[in-house]
Design a protein around this motif. Structure first.
Motif, PDB file in Angstrom:
ATOM      1  N   ARG A   1       0.839  -1.210   0.000  1.00  0.00           N
ATOM      2  CA  ARG A   1       0.000   0.000   0.000  1.00  0.00           C
ATOM      3  C   ARG A   1       0.875   1.262   0.000  1.00  0.00           C
ATOM      4  NH1 ARG A   1      -4.560   1.883  -1.810  1.00  0.00           N
ATOM      5  NH2 ARG A   1      -5.346  -0.217  -1.478  1.00  0.00           N
ATOM      6  N   LEU A   2       1.937   1.239   0.793  1.00  0.00           N
ATOM      7  CA  LEU A   2       2.850   2.392   0.858  1.00  0.00           C
ATOM      8  C   LEU A   2       3.465   2.662  -0.517  1.00  0.00           C
ATOM      9  CD1 LEU A   2       4.751   1.712   4.190  1.00  0.00           C
ATOM     10  CD2 LEU A   2       3.671   3.886   3.609  1.00  0.00           C
ATOM     11  N   GLN A   3       3.825   1.622  -1.205  1.00  0.00           N
ATOM     12  CA  GLN A   3       4.480   1.796  -2.509  1.00  0.00           C
ATOM     13  C   GLN A   3       3.505   2.357  -3.544  1.00  0.00           C
ATOM     14  OE1 GLN A   3       6.321  -2.213  -2.912  1.00  0.00           O
ATOM     15  NE2 GLN A   3       8.180  -1.067  -3.305  1.00  0.00           N
ATOM     16  N   ARG A   4       2.242   1.945  -3.443  1.00  0.00           N
ATOM     17  CA  ARG A   4       1.270   2.390  -4.435  1.00  0.00           C
ATOM     18  C   ARG A   4       0.720   3.775  -4.130  1.00  0.00           C
ATOM     19  NH1 ARG A   4      -3.320  -1.205  -5.060  1.00  0.00           N
ATOM     20  NH2 ARG A   4      -2.696  -2.560  -3.371  1.00  0.00           N
ATOM     21  N   GLN A   5       0.683   4.109  -2.818  1.00  0.00           N
ATOM     22  CA  GLN A   5      -0.025   5.310  -2.394  1.00  0.00           C
ATOM     23  C   GLN A   5       0.838   6.570  -2.464  1.00  0.00           C
ATOM     24  OE1 GLN A   5      -3.173   4.586  -1.301  1.00  0.00           O
ATOM     25  NE2 GLN A   5      -3.826   6.698  -1.012  1.00  0.00           N
ATOM     26  N   GLY A   6       2.111   6.457  -2.394  1.00  0.00           N
ATOM     27  CA  GLY A   6       2.951   7.656  -2.278  1.00  0.00           C
ATOM     28  C   GLY A   6       3.025   8.083  -0.832  1.00  0.00           C
ATOM     29  N   GLU A   7       2.113   8.981  -0.396  1.00  0.00           N
ATOM     30  CA  GLU A   7       2.084   9.400   1.000  1.00  0.00           C
ATOM     31  C   GLU A   7       0.758   8.979   1.618  1.00  0.00           C
ATOM     32  OE1 GLU A   7       2.776  13.601   0.962  1.00  0.00           O
ATOM     33  OE2 GLU A   7       4.945  13.317   0.982  1.00  0.00           O
ATOM     34  N   ILE A   8       0.833   8.496   2.837  1.00  0.00           N
ATOM     35  CA  ILE A   8      -0.397   7.993   3.462  1.00  0.00           C
ATOM     36  C   ILE A   8      -0.254   8.039   4.979  1.00  0.00           C
ATOM     37  CG2 ILE A   8       0.436   5.584   3.360  1.00  0.00           C
ATOM     38  CD1 ILE A   8      -2.508   4.734   2.771  1.00  0.00           C
ATOM     39  N   SER A   9      -1.337   8.264   5.668  1.00  0.00           N
ATOM     40  CA  SER A   9      -1.294   8.294   7.145  1.00  0.00           C
ATOM     41  C   SER A   9      -1.478   6.879   7.691  1.00  0.00           C
ATOM     42  CB  SER A   9      -2.412   9.183   7.684  1.00  0.00           C
ATOM     43  OG  SER A   9      -3.657   8.554   7.427  1.00  0.00           O
ATOM     44  N   ARG A  10      -1.166   6.735   8.975  1.00  0.00           N
ATOM     45  CA  ARG A  10      -1.354   5.419   9.613  1.00  0.00           C
ATOM     46  C   ARG A  10      -2.831   5.013   9.600  1.00  0.00           C
ATOM     47  NH1 ARG A  10       2.908   7.702  12.083  1.00  0.00           N
ATOM     48  NH2 ARG A  10       4.677   6.415  12.708  1.00  0.00           N
ATOM     49  N   ALA A  11      -3.687   6.006   9.863  1.00  0.00           N
ATOM     50  CA  ALA A  11      -5.130   5.698   9.912  1.00  0.00           C
ATOM     51  C   ALA A  11      -5.613   5.216   8.548  1.00  0.00           C
ATOM     52  CB  ALA A  11      -5.896   6.940  10.359  1.00  0.00           C
TER      53      ALA A  11
END
Ligand SMILES: [Zn+2]
Length: 398
Positions: free
Chosen positions: A29-39
């Protein structure tokens, strides 16, 4: 970029399969999303907030996740804004440095052990003392430039020194490197390079180098004997470098061979290295070759078939062979590899070791053990450093 599956699969030693699967979800998910919060990560993956936080902490510690700032995209909620996370591409190279007594070598390789760049310089490490670490850091910088590599691509550095470090503190404890006592070379190099660094004994690293890339490639139980200003050994047992919990392995140079022999650097008397070492061979040959002053001179004289030189090295080999024979009886290694400061001069020495082992080792063991010269030469230590750095790389632990 290394894909998510590989990152996860190779980083998951000791994790449960469930935890590894959860980690894979997050990295993906991190790789696909770019920037993302923990929530948001929890929402997208269906994992609990606690699980996400725990796995993110682990990935942050491995340098694979970094916080980029606060989420100001307006979630409609009040209170402290969530921190955004991003995936940090893994550092896929490692570096090795080896300090000899009179040289410094560096190599940078990828995680498959393919060397990208390798350099060596003559440098009087003994006289420079800890200042040699400045020159070593410079040499690493030069090699990185020459190889067109970025510092940000290097994940780990392993340093080999011709001495011993305490495995817990990383402090130099060995006798020969006197003005290094109480130094922590890894801390000094980390301060200079920014790289996580560990320090190892050079004979230990050479054992790893020969077992990974050299004369003992693919074998499980390997002893490396370094013939230099003293005699040291590195032990690979069951495919792993044997460090011992308290350190201090491989001190074959301090096996006593003469109750009333010369005083040794260790303070004992009659140790093997008081009669068998490169400086000792040069000293004994002074009667007939007063101008022979270096290890290279021993090689040259051996190449020329000089009778006195061959005799001295054969005598040394016989004495070393007595100690190696005992070692073979205890450990039954598959190979004993000889290297160090001399090259051709190793030949009569190793021949004599082989005869001693045949004579003093149990026949079954003697028939199986290979007593050979290094196939990596002076590169054994730095290649072992690279192999050790790869082995401890967080991406490959597993
Ligand atoms: Zn000694």
């Amino acid at each position: 970029m290394v894909d998510a599956l590989r990152v996860t699969a190779t980083s998951s030693r000791g994790l449960t399969s469930l935890r590894a699967a959860n980690r894979r979800l997050i990295v993906d998910r991190l790789q696909r999303q770019g920037e993302i919060s923990r929530a948001a990560l929890a929402r997208h993956t269906g994992l609990s907030g606690t699980t996400v936080s725990s796995l993110i902490a682990e990935l942050e510690a491995e340098g694979l996740v970094a916080e980029t700032g606060a989420d100001d995209r307006g979630t409609g909620r009040t209170g402290r804004p969530a921190r955004l996370l991003r995936f940090v591409p893994p550092r896929t190279l490692v570096a090795g440095l080896e300090l000899g007594h009179a040289s410094i070598r560096v190599a940078v390789s990828d995680l498959a052990g393919q060397v990208k760049v390798e350099q060596a310089i003559d440098f009087d490490v003994d006289d420079a003392g800890p200042g040699a670490l400045d020159r070593a850091a410079e040499l690493l910088g030069d090699a990185i430039d020459a190889g067109g590599i970025g510092w940000q691509d290097i994940g780990r550095l392993v340093l080999g020194i011709p001495g011993y470090v305490d495995p817990q503190s990383g402090t130099v404890v060995s006798g020969r490197m006197r003005n290094w006592a109480h130094l922590v070379p890894a801390e000094i190099l980390t301060a200079k390079t920014g790289l996580p660094t560990t320090t190892e004994n050079d004979a230990d690293l050479s054992a790893v180098g020969e077992q990974m890339f050299g004369a003992a490639k693919g074998l499980q139980d390997v002893v490396y004997v370094k013939v230099s200003s003293g005699i040291g050994a590195g032990l690979v047992l069951g495919g792993r470098l044997h460090r011992a919990a308290e350190g201090g392995t491989g001190e074959i140079g301090h096996v006593q061979v003469s109750e009333s022999g010369s005083i040794c650097t260790c303070g004992n008397r009659g140790c093997l290295e008081t009669i068998a070492s490169v400086p000792q061979a040069i000293e004994v040959l002074r009667e007939v070759h007063a101008d022979a002053l270096s290890a290279a001179d021993l090689d040259r004289l051996t190449r020329a078939g000089d009778r006195a030189t061959v005799r001295v090295l054969t005598d040394m080999g016989r004495e070393i062979g007595r100690a190696v024979a005992d070692l073979c009886n205890l450990l039954a290694p598959q190979a004993v590899v000889f290297g160090g400061d001399i090259d051709e001069a190793l030949e009569p020495l190793v021949d004599a070791v082989r005869r001693s082992v045949e004579r003093y080792t149990q026949p079954r063991t003697a028939a199986r053990v290979r007593i050979v010269r290094t196939s990596l030469g002076h590169r054994a230590g730095v290649l072992g450093a690279v192999a050790t750095a790869i082995d401890s790389h967080p991406l490959l632990v597993g």
